[in-house]
Design a protein around this motif. Sequence first.
Motif, PDB file in Angstrom:
ATOM      1  N   UNK A   6       8.429  -5.841   5.705  1.00  0.00           N
ATOM      2  CA  UNK A   6       8.211  -6.304   4.344  1.00  0.00           C
ATOM      3  C   UNK A   6       7.691  -5.148   3.499  1.00  0.00           C
ATOM      4  N   UNK A   7       8.584  -4.193   3.197  1.00  0.00           N
ATOM      5  CA  UNK A   7       8.195  -2.973   2.494  1.00  0.00           C
ATOM      6  C   UNK A   7       7.610  -3.265   1.118  1.00  0.00           C
ATOM      7  N   UNK A   8       7.999  -4.383   0.525  1.00  0.00           N
ATOM      8  CA  UNK A   8       7.495  -4.729  -0.799  1.00  0.00           C
ATOM      9  C   UNK A   8       5.978  -4.782  -0.805  1.00  0.00           C
ATOM     10  N   UNK A   9       5.379  -5.197   0.326  1.00  0.00           N
ATOM     11  CA  UNK A   9       3.940  -5.402   0.366  1.00  0.00           C
ATOM     12  C   UNK A   9       3.168  -4.265   1.032  1.00  0.00           C
ATOM     13  N   UNK A  10       3.833  -3.472   1.879  1.00  0.00           N
ATOM     14  CA  UNK A  10       3.048  -2.483   2.627  1.00  0.00           C
ATOM     15  C   UNK A  10       3.466  -1.036   2.378  1.00  0.00           C
ATOM     16  N   UNK A  11       4.254  -0.807   1.326  1.00  0.00           N
ATOM     17  CA  UNK A  11       4.595   0.564   0.965  1.00  0.00           C
ATOM     18  C   UNK A  11       3.497   1.108   0.050  1.00  0.00           C
ATOM     19  N   UNK A  12       2.712   2.075   0.518  1.00  0.00           N
ATOM     20  CA  UNK A  12       1.585   2.578  -0.287  1.00  0.00           C
ATOM     21  C   UNK A  12       2.014   3.291  -1.567  1.00  0.00           C
ATOM     22  N   UNK A  17      -0.347  -3.360  -8.853  1.00  0.00           N
ATOM     23  CA  UNK A  17       0.059  -3.994 -10.103  1.00  0.00           C
ATOM     24  C   UNK A  17       1.558  -4.161 -10.194  1.00  0.00           C
ATOM     25  N   UNK A  18       2.297  -3.149  -9.764  1.00  0.00           N
ATOM     26  CA  UNK A  18       3.765  -3.220  -9.784  1.00  0.00           C
ATOM     27  C   UNK A  18       4.251  -4.304  -8.824  1.00  0.00           C
ATOM     28  N   UNK A 116       9.979   1.523 -10.705  1.00  0.00           N
ATOM     29  CA  UNK A 116       8.780   1.823  -9.919  1.00  0.00           C
ATOM     30  C   UNK A 116       8.658   0.994  -8.641  1.00  0.00           C
ATOM     31  N   UNK A 117       9.619   0.116  -8.412  1.00  0.00           N
ATOM     32  CA  UNK A 117       9.615  -0.668  -7.177  1.00  0.00           C
ATOM     33  C   UNK A 117      11.036  -0.686  -6.610  1.00  0.00           C
TER      34      UNK A 117
END
Length: 428
Positions: A6-12, A17-18, A116-117
């Motif tokens: 789940x890269x959306x949540x754990x990509x530093x 905010x994004x 940005x995402x």
Amino acid sequence: MSPKNFHLFNDPSVPFGVIFFSLLIILLPIALITGPAIPDIFISIIALYFLTLSLSRNLWHYYHHPIIYGFIIFCLYGILRSLFSEMPMQSLTNEGSVFYFRYLFFALGVVYLIIHNPYLTKYLTIVLICTILIVTFDAYYQYFTGFNLTGNPSLLGQKRLTGFFGDEPIVGRYIAYLAPLVFALVYQSFQFNKKIILLSIAFLIICEVIVFLSGERAPFFYISIFSILLVIFIPKYRIKRLIGLVITFLAIFVLAEIKPEAKQRMVDITINQVSSTIIPYMPYSPHHEEHYIGALKMAKDKPIFGIGTNLFRYVCNRPEYVYKRSCTSHPHNYYIQILAEKGIVGLLFLLIFYGYFCYLALKQFYFLILKKTQKLIPFDQFLWIILILVFWWPLIPTMSFYNNWNNIFLFITLALTLKSTGYLKKIK
């Protein structure tokens, strides 16, 4: 799927905010089922977020695009027209001039978040597919049983499906707007994967059939025009999409023979209605024509600047504007509504906007006929031009130009259109 995927949540590299505001976009397809309130809150938050970023980080380069310039001028003109109208407060506040700006900031907010995402488009596509499949299955269930999965009955007297939308017969509109959006997103990512594109065509067939069975004529027109334009312009899968279209109409024929309610409304009643209009066989009913005539009377009275933004509902009952049952909340056509409320000046903005995309489509068709492939717009980009052409089609009944539920579909499409052009490259 493990949590690490789940890269959306754990990509530093993606700020919190994004991620948060991206989730609002990802959840929009689900929120739209609940009605206009929750999705309007979502897009207003995203709009406010981007407006705040614009001011705090000087993101003025995001506004450097002819469409955005035109939109800003159009909104400013709408506010000015409201201030000088007979009812300035109603014109400014009732879904009118002041609040229409939020759609611009929402669309630019979507563009900003996509930049940005890198996972936003992927997860939005997944949620769109899952949501549409659930809504579609539920609508089929309601068509055959008379009730949807939550026990909501169809509008049998009107021969309309409602699905999860309570007593609102808009399930066909929901699917007709979002299914082409899904196809465009999937094609953009998987155009070289034959199996996925064929699955996408099958997905369109399922959606086309249920939109017909829903009893909603304008949405069926939208999704049919989209499919026809696909057949004309798609480079590699033209025959397969044409076969898919044939399958759609065969399925409609068989299902309509089994349960003829949808056929009665979509074919029999439609033929009767379009042959009863003043100009026969136009794509609208006599009742819609009455709305149009009332609005055109207003345009004739104040042709240059119109009666004022979103004031049709307040003045349509005046004797000089009444034509049979013409009075309602809006004239049911974007272009006629803008002509009546903002005059020729306001209508020019829409005509220039739509005319530009018509020009691109005609140029694409011309190069396609001459087989000048080097001059063609890549089809994964041209798909978004098709969507704009379909959703802003002028000769068909529509919701109000200011309807928030409807505008969410239109402006997320516009944002993704900007995303698919050189616009993003210029502002990175």
